[in-house]
Design an enzyme around this catalytic site. Structure first.
Site, mmCIF file in Angstrom:
data_model
loop_
_atom_site.group_PDB
_atom_site.id
_atom_site.type_symbol
_atom_site.label_atom_id
_atom_site.label_comp_id
_atom_site.label_asym_id
_atom_site.label_seq_id
_atom_site.Cartn_x
_atom_site.Cartn_y
_atom_site.Cartn_z
ATOM 1 C CG HIS A 246 -1.380 -0.959 5.991
ATOM 2 N ND1 HIS A 246 -2.059 0.023 6.666
ATOM 3 C CD2 HIS A 246 -1.493 -0.657 4.677
ATOM 4 C CE1 HIS A 246 -2.546 0.893 5.798
ATOM 5 N NE2 HIS A 246 -2.213 0.503 4.577
ATOM 6 C CB CYS B 239 -0.917 -0.005 1.220
ATOM 7 S SG CYS B 239 -2.099 1.351 1.230
ATOM 8 C CB CYS C 3 -5.742 -0.589 4.440
ATOM 9 S SG CYS C 3 -5.440 -0.105 2.724
ATOM 10 C CG ASP D 299 -1.356 4.299 4.952
ATOM 11 O OD1 ASP D 299 -0.596 4.938 5.711
ATOM 12 O OD2 ASP D 299 -2.579 4.186 5.148
ATOM 13 N NE ARG E 223 -1.957 5.071 8.247
ATOM 14 C CZ ARG E 223 -3.197 4.619 8.420
ATOM 15 N NH1 ARG E 223 -3.770 4.715 9.598
ATOM 16 N NH2 ARG E 223 -3.854 4.078 7.416
#
Length: 116
Positions: free
Chosen positions: A95, A36, A98, A38, A40
């Site tokens: 993760h 992903c 998400c 993302d 984070r």
């Protein structure tokens, strides 16, 4: 960002110039990772990858669209990793929390809705 880049250049790049020159010449990663995008999630931090160890594709919700739906960046990367780089392992990782998966799962089942 400029400060971080200049710090990297002075403290890592210039002190390890030969290593970075070798990295520029070729790559032969053992892993391809689809993850992903993302902010984070930092693969190098989580999995401990060093430069040249992983060929990475990041997109929303670490999606791998079906080949039958036509060409995509992820499919092109898969083909390149397998045929040109000859990666030995393909890892698709997600993760918790998400947002991409949450959005996908919250879509209404509607006969008239667009196909993904």
């Amino acid at each position: 960002m400029k400060h971080q880049f200049l710090s990297f250049k002075r403290q890592k790049f210039l002190e390890n110039l030969e290593c970075y020159e070798n990295l520029a010449k070729s790559q032969a990663p053992k892993f391809m990772v689809i993850a992903c995008a993302d902010s984070r999630v930092c693969l190098s931090y989580i999995l401990g990858f060093q430069p040249r160890e992983a060929f990475v594709v990041r997109n929303v919700a670490n999606m791998v669209p079906p080949f039958e739906n036509g060409p995509t960046e992820t499919n092109a990367a898969l083909e390149f990793a397998v045929n040109s780089l000859e990666v030995e392992n393909i890892l698709v990782i997600g993760h918790s929390c998400c947002g991409g998966i949450r959005a996908l799962m919250s879509m209404q089942d509607d006969v008239n809705s667009r196909k993904l």
